[in-house]
Design a protein around this motif. Structure first.
Motif, mmCIF file in Angstrom:
data_model
loop_
_atom_site.group_PDB
_atom_site.id
_atom_site.type_symbol
_atom_site.label_atom_id
_atom_site.label_comp_id
_atom_site.label_asym_id
_atom_site.label_seq_id
_atom_site.Cartn_x
_atom_site.Cartn_y
_atom_site.Cartn_z
ATOM 1 N N TYR A 56 -10.766 -15.933 37.826
ATOM 2 C CA TYR A 56 -11.639 -16.551 38.114
ATOM 3 C C TYR A 56 -11.137 -16.900 39.706
ATOM 4 C CZ TYR A 56 -13.826 -15.963 33.988
ATOM 5 O OH TYR A 56 -14.035 -15.996 32.572
ATOM 6 N N GLY A 57 -9.990 -16.397 40.159
ATOM 7 C CA GLY A 57 -10.049 -17.018 41.707
ATOM 8 C C GLY A 57 -8.880 -17.837 41.587
ATOM 9 N N SER A 58 -9.241 -18.594 42.960
ATOM 10 C CA SER A 58 -8.191 -19.951 43.138
ATOM 11 C C SER A 58 -9.976 -21.070 43.448
ATOM 12 C CB SER A 58 -6.941 -20.272 43.878
ATOM 13 O OG SER A 58 -7.477 -19.435 45.058
ATOM 14 N N THR A 59 -11.039 -20.654 43.838
ATOM 15 C CA THR A 59 -11.831 -21.210 43.501
ATOM 16 C C THR A 59 -12.401 -22.624 43.675
ATOM 17 O OG1 THR A 59 -13.820 -21.621 42.429
ATOM 18 C CG2 THR A 59 -13.803 -19.583 44.787
ATOM 19 N N ALA A 60 -12.286 -24.188 44.075
ATOM 20 C CA ALA A 60 -12.128 -25.512 43.818
ATOM 21 C C ALA A 60 -13.284 -25.917 42.727
ATOM 22 C CB ALA A 60 -12.093 -26.352 45.154
ATOM 23 N N GLU A 61 -14.618 -25.323 42.926
ATOM 24 C CA GLU A 61 -15.384 -24.976 41.506
ATOM 25 C C GLU A 61 -14.827 -24.794 40.248
ATOM 26 O OE1 GLU A 61 -20.096 -23.366 40.608
ATOM 27 O OE2 GLU A 61 -18.895 -23.250 43.000
ATOM 28 N N VAL A 114 -12.700 -25.716 35.536
ATOM 29 C CA VAL A 114 -11.386 -24.876 34.207
ATOM 30 C C VAL A 114 -11.457 -26.851 33.542
ATOM 31 C CG1 VAL A 114 -8.948 -24.339 33.847
ATOM 32 C CG2 VAL A 114 -11.543 -22.780 34.740
ATOM 33 N N ILE A 115 -10.586 -27.481 34.213
ATOM 34 C CA ILE A 115 -10.191 -28.651 34.332
ATOM 35 C C ILE A 115 -10.571 -29.300 33.562
ATOM 36 C CG2 ILE A 115 -9.175 -30.659 35.350
ATOM 37 C CD1 ILE A 115 -8.375 -28.927 37.838
ATOM 38 N N GLY A 116 -11.991 -29.612 33.729
ATOM 39 C CA GLY A 116 -13.145 -30.161 31.999
ATOM 40 C C GLY A 116 -13.206 -29.539 31.240
#
Length: 163
Positions: A139-144, A149-151
């Motif tokens: 999914y690329g590296s966008t902060a969103e 994912v972290i959530g």
């Protein structure tokens, strides 16, 4: 070890599958035409990695549901074993299924260190294993997307995942 019958597993899968679909829909709002993501993969509907004509909301949801059934089938043996040892882990299933959809069900199924940690009830190590996946490849590296994912990972690792 709890004696888990097929009916109990089916009920857990249905509840978790519905919630996993909601989770993926939250991560990927409906998009009627294919657009490339951060790594150049064309995504359509609710994040489906396909290259086709515009799609209806109903079709996108149908594809997502179909993909979630696939995830559940691929992870069924792992989930059965997990719930037999930790029935309380059923609250984590929607997040596991969403991760399976996002990461790839076969990749998740074959992540032995992850399942070893979950069998032990070591959710912190399970989260560490999930964080070690190469999410940027998907999914690329966008902060969103990283936050999303972290959530998911934190919901799997949380002491109480009932939401």
């Amino acid at each position: 070890m709890t004696d888990l019958d097929d009916h109990s597993l089916l009920l857990a899968e249905v509840r978790a599958g519905r919630r996993a679909i909601d989770i993926v829909q939250e991560l990927f709002p409906f998009q009627p035409t294919a657009k490339p993501d951060e790594v150049g993969i064309l995504r359509l509907g609710h994040g489906r990695p396909i290259q086709r004509r515009p799609v209806s909301t109903a079709t996108a949801l149908h594809w997502l549901k179909s993909d979630m059934v696939h995830v559940q089938q691929v992870l069924r043996g792992r989930v059965f074993e997990l719930l037999a040892l930790h029935p309380e882990a059923s609250d984590r299933l929607p997040y596991l299924y969403a991760v399976g959809d996002l990461l790839d069900a076969e990749t998740l199924r074959d992540a032995n260190p992850l399942w070893d940690a979950m069998r032990k009830g070591d959710w912190r190590t399970a989260a560490t294993e999930l964080m070690a996946c190469q999410w940027d490849r998907y999914y690329g590296s966008t902060a969103e997307k990283r936050r999303a994912v972290i959530g998911l990972v934190m919901a799997i690792a949380a002491p109480d995942t009932a939401h």
